[in-house]
Enzyme design. Structure first.
Site, mmCIF file in Angstrom:
data_model
loop_
_atom_site.group_PDB
_atom_site.id
_atom_site.type_symbol
_atom_site.label_atom_id
_atom_site.label_comp_id
_atom_site.label_asym_id
_atom_site.label_seq_id
_atom_site.Cartn_x
_atom_site.Cartn_y
_atom_site.Cartn_z
ATOM 1 N N ARG A 76 0.829 -1.235 0.000
ATOM 2 C CA ARG A 76 0.000 0.000 0.000
ATOM 3 C C ARG A 76 0.850 1.267 0.000
ATOM 4 N NH1 ARG A 76 -3.668 -2.901 3.509
ATOM 5 N NH2 ARG A 76 -5.292 -3.753 2.176
ATOM 6 N N GLU A 92 12.098 18.810 -24.292
ATOM 7 C CA GLU A 92 11.347 19.141 -23.063
ATOM 8 C C GLU A 92 11.946 20.375 -22.378
ATOM 9 O OE1 GLU A 92 8.569 17.551 -22.302
ATOM 10 O OE2 GLU A 92 8.694 15.502 -23.047
ATOM 11 N N LYS A 132 9.481 23.227 -13.385
ATOM 12 C CA LYS A 132 8.587 22.088 -13.146
ATOM 13 C C LYS A 132 8.142 22.047 -11.690
ATOM 14 C CE LYS A 132 6.934 17.702 -13.995
ATOM 15 N NZ LYS A 132 6.945 16.504 -14.780
ATOM 16 N N GLU A 164 -3.025 18.297 -11.657
ATOM 17 C CA GLU A 164 -3.473 18.783 -12.970
ATOM 18 C C GLU A 164 -4.966 19.044 -13.002
ATOM 19 O OE1 GLU A 164 -1.120 16.870 -16.077
ATOM 20 O OE2 GLU A 164 -2.827 17.094 -17.430
ATOM 21 N N ARG A 206 -0.751 22.713 -14.487
ATOM 22 C CA ARG A 206 0.138 21.609 -14.852
ATOM 23 C C ARG A 206 -0.135 21.158 -16.286
ATOM 24 N NH1 ARG A 206 2.254 16.510 -11.154
ATOM 25 N NH2 ARG A 206 3.611 15.698 -12.786
ATOM 26 N N ASN A 217 1.818 19.915 -21.030
ATOM 27 C CA ASN A 217 1.479 19.047 -22.164
ATOM 28 C C ASN A 217 1.597 19.781 -23.501
ATOM 29 O OD1 ASN A 217 0.877 16.914 -20.422
ATOM 30 N ND2 ASN A 217 -1.194 17.686 -20.086
ATOM 31 N N HIS A 241 2.159 17.947 -26.673
ATOM 32 C CA HIS A 241 1.952 16.526 -26.409
ATOM 33 C C HIS A 241 0.725 15.957 -27.129
ATOM 34 C CE1 HIS A 241 5.112 17.137 -23.556
ATOM 35 N NE2 HIS A 241 5.031 15.921 -23.076
ATOM 36 N N HIS A 243 1.352 13.123 -29.423
ATOM 37 C CA HIS A 243 0.744 11.830 -29.121
ATOM 38 C C HIS A 243 0.219 11.175 -30.414
ATOM 39 C CE1 HIS A 243 -1.934 8.967 -27.086
ATOM 40 N NE2 HIS A 243 -2.869 9.359 -27.924
ATOM 41 N N HIS A 294 9.704 9.856 -27.757
ATOM 42 C CA HIS A 294 8.697 10.741 -27.169
ATOM 43 C C HIS A 294 9.090 12.220 -27.324
ATOM 44 C CE1 HIS A 294 5.740 12.280 -24.330
ATOM 45 N NE2 HIS A 294 6.716 12.860 -23.648
HETATM 46 P P1 NAD Z 1 14.350 5.633 -21.217
HETATM 47 O O1 NAD Z 1 14.167 5.527 -19.771
HETATM 48 O O2 NAD Z 1 13.849 4.521 -22.071
HETATM 49 O O3 NAD Z 1 15.896 5.857 -21.526
HETATM 50 C C1 NAD Z 1 16.318 5.975 -22.870
HETATM 51 C C2 NAD Z 1 17.488 5.040 -23.173
HETATM 52 O O4 NAD Z 1 18.669 5.590 -22.602
HETATM 53 C C3 NAD Z 1 17.351 3.641 -22.592
HETATM 54 O O5 NAD Z 1 17.904 2.730 -23.508
HETATM 55 C C4 NAD Z 1 18.224 3.687 -21.330
HETATM 56 O O6 NAD Z 1 18.720 2.425 -20.988
HETATM 57 C C5 NAD Z 1 19.332 4.602 -21.784
HETATM 58 N N1 NAD Z 1 20.003 5.363 -20.742
HETATM 59 C C6 NAD Z 1 19.440 6.013 -19.702
HETATM 60 N N2 NAD Z 1 20.354 6.749 -19.062
HETATM 61 C C7 NAD Z 1 21.533 6.542 -19.689
HETATM 62 C C8 NAD Z 1 22.839 7.058 -19.520
HETATM 63 N N3 NAD Z 1 23.103 7.982 -18.590
HETATM 64 N N4 NAD Z 1 23.807 6.611 -20.337
HETATM 65 C C9 NAD Z 1 23.534 5.719 -21.324
HETATM 66 N N5 NAD Z 1 22.303 5.230 -21.573
HETATM 67 C C10 NAD Z 1 21.320 5.651 -20.759
HETATM 68 O O7 NAD Z 1 13.685 6.956 -21.831
HETATM 69 P P2 NAD Z 1 13.396 8.402 -21.269
HETATM 70 O O8 NAD Z 1 13.329 9.272 -22.468
HETATM 71 O O9 NAD Z 1 14.265 8.783 -20.154
HETATM 72 O O10 NAD Z 1 11.938 8.271 -20.653
HETATM 73 C C11 NAD Z 1 10.822 7.988 -21.464
HETATM 74 C C12 NAD Z 1 9.671 7.619 -20.575
HETATM 75 O O11 NAD Z 1 9.392 8.697 -19.697
HETATM 76 C C13 NAD Z 1 8.396 7.326 -21.318
HETATM 77 O O12 NAD Z 1 7.855 6.120 -20.839
HETATM 78 C C14 NAD Z 1 7.475 8.481 -20.954
HETATM 79 O O13 NAD Z 1 6.114 8.107 -20.920
HETATM 80 C C15 NAD Z 1 7.980 8.840 -19.602
HETATM 81 N N6 NAD Z 1 7.704 10.210 -19.173
HETATM 82 C C16 NAD Z 1 7.177 10.384 -17.943
HETATM 83 C C17 NAD Z 1 6.922 11.660 -17.487
HETATM 84 C C18 NAD Z 1 6.378 11.869 -16.095
HETATM 85 O O14 NAD Z 1 6.044 12.998 -15.737
HETATM 86 N N7 NAD Z 1 6.311 10.825 -15.292
HETATM 87 C C19 NAD Z 1 7.212 12.786 -18.293
HETATM 88 C C20 NAD Z 1 7.778 12.567 -19.543
HETATM 89 C C21 NAD Z 1 8.019 11.259 -19.989
HETATM 90 N N1 GLY Z 2 5.314 15.586 -17.904
HETATM 91 C C1 GLY Z 2 4.059 16.211 -17.644
HETATM 92 C C2 GLY Z 2 3.767 16.344 -16.211
HETATM 93 O O1 GLY Z 2 4.540 15.939 -15.371
HETATM 94 O O2 GLY Z 2 2.725 16.849 -15.888
#
Ligand code: NAD
Ligand code: GLY
Length: 364
Positions: free
Chosen positions: A121, A185, A227, A237, A242, A246, A249, A253, A267
């Site tokens: 939980r 971003e 942020k 949001e 917040r 987007n 986005h 999307h 992305h």
């Molecule tokens: P990711 O986590 O897939 O990382 C991208 C690639 O880089 C992967 O292959 C990873 O292994 C590699 N990598 C990571 N750090 C590294 C480093 N320092 N050196 C070498 N390789 C490295 O991708 P991302 O772009 O970080 O994240 C994408 C995800 O984030 C998506 O699922 C998206 O939906 C999510 N997201 C979430 C939010 C949120 O607010 N929670 C906001 C934006 C995106």
């Molecule tokens: N990445 C969008 C949010 O955190 O609201």
């Protein structure tokens, strides 16, 4: 080391930014722990570079740890990934007062955060983001999720981390394409409400992407403080504050859906093209000066980010793209709120434009 705060009363937490912090993380983590033990979750790319350094730093503070290394990639943010992770955490005897460390990009951060929101939980977690996207966006704000066959991020929770530790030096090993996707971003924060920061990006973006550590540090600190401010004002949001995060986005999307959420378009790359489309749609509707949209397009093009449908590799018709937008999880009462703009740094949320208007614009 720079110290920022996400101000959410009893859920407030610090964001620490500093080169080399990953080798010093034990000192930051130790005061949070109820017992000198933690669990690290990462992916195999990140583990190769940083797991030993992180573990050594914990050991220096007499903190024992176990680690779980997942497959890299979006596929890990799935029911299967969640089942494996939660079962591992339970097998490791995770306690509610424990802090699990998410070491990696947005995939690891989102998955670990969601697992920690439900296991026993709810237990605590610490974000140690290692991609630019995660350092400027996903590690802060508590949005956690997994993807399901019906769509991305459809199962999730708001669960704030207890601490975010950003070591910009970890970007030295990040592939250039991933760095560019994260940079989209960064630019977004300028376009939302900070024209001066967009101008800074125009002047310094290329240096940042080439590895200039001063530019990198400034971009991360500026983005993450924007942020933190936005999340503190509208954590869940609900107030159209917040939602400004987007920007780009909804259009993005549609492009991601069209390319099957695959490596064809990351992305952040989809967000880059989406931000240009949002500005050009605003111009088409008499909301935004054409010169502002041109500046956005030219800057993103100059750093090799997609800045149009064709540069994003999309030749699908507007109706099909708009149909993807209709499935966006942000749809409310059948209407999709769009983030449009009166100009650089002057974004706003509106429900005044239907998807038919968007489809016609995309075909124009
Ligand atoms: P990711 O986590 O897939 O990382 C991208 C690639 O880089 C992967 O292959 C990873 O292994 C590699 N990598 C990571 N750090 C590294 C480093 N320092 N050196 C070498 N390789 C490295 O991708 P991302 O772009 O970080 O994240 C994408 C995800 O984030 C998506 O699922 C998206 O939906 C999510 N997201 C979430 C939010 C949120 O607010 N929670 C906001 C934006 C995106
Ligand atoms: N990445 C969008 C949010 O955190 O609201």
């Amino acid at each position: 080391m720079q110290h920022l705060t996400v101000d959410l009363s009893e859920r407030s937490y610090p964001i620490l930014i500093g080169d080399g912090l990953i080798r010093d993380i034990g000192v930051q983590v130790a005061p949070l722990l109820r017992r000198p033990h933690t669990m690290i979750v990462t992916d195999s790319h990140v583990a190769d570079h940083y797991l030993v350094a992180l573990g050594t730093s914990l050991a220096m503070e007499s903190i024992s740890f176990s680690s779980f290394v997942l497959e890299p990639g979006e596929g890990t943010k799935s029911w299967a990934g969640l089942a494996r992770l939660t079962e591992w955490l339970i097998g490791e005897g995770v306690e509610r007062g424990d802090h699990v460390i998410a070491l990696g990009g947005g995939v690891i951060g989102d998955l670990v955060g969601f697992a920690c929101s439900i296991v026993k939980r709810g237990c605590n977690f610490i974000q140690v983001p290692t991609t630019l996207l995660a350092q400027v966006d996903s590690s802060v704000g508590g949005k956690t999720a997994i993807n399901v066959p019906a769509g991305k991020n459809l199962i999730g929770a708001f669960h704030q981390p207890a601490l975010v530790v950003i070591d910009p030096q970890t970007l030295d090993t990040l592939p250039r394409r991933e760095l560019g996707a994260g940079y989209a971003e960064v630019v977004k924060y300028g376009l939302i409400d900070d024209a001066d920061f967009f101008a800074w990006c125009e002047a310094n973006g290329a240096a940042l992407l080439a590895g200039d550590s001063e530019a990198r540090h400034k971009a991360i600190a500026h983005s993450v403080s924007a942020k933190a401010r936005i999340v503190a004002a509208d954590e869940r949001e609900t107030q159209d504050i917040r939602a400004l995060l987007n920007l780009g986005h909804s259009f993005g999307h549609a492009l991601e859906a069209e390319t099957g959420y695959s490596d064809r378009l990351l992305h952040g790359e989809a967000v880059a093209a989406g931000m240009v489309l949002a500005h050009e749609f605003s111009v088409a509707n008499g909301l935004c000066p054409a010169a502002d949209a041109a500046r956005v397009r030219d800057h993103l093009a100059s750093v090799d980010l997609p800045h149009s449908l064709s540069s994003a590799g999309i030749n699908t018709g507007g109706a099909e793209l708009a149909a993807h937008m209709a499935h966006d999880k942000k749809v409310r009462g059948g209407k999709l709120p769009l983030i449009l703009t009166h100009g650089i740094g002057r974004s706003f949320v509106t429900e005044d434009y239907g998807l038919d208007a968007v489809a016609a614009f995309l075909d124009s």
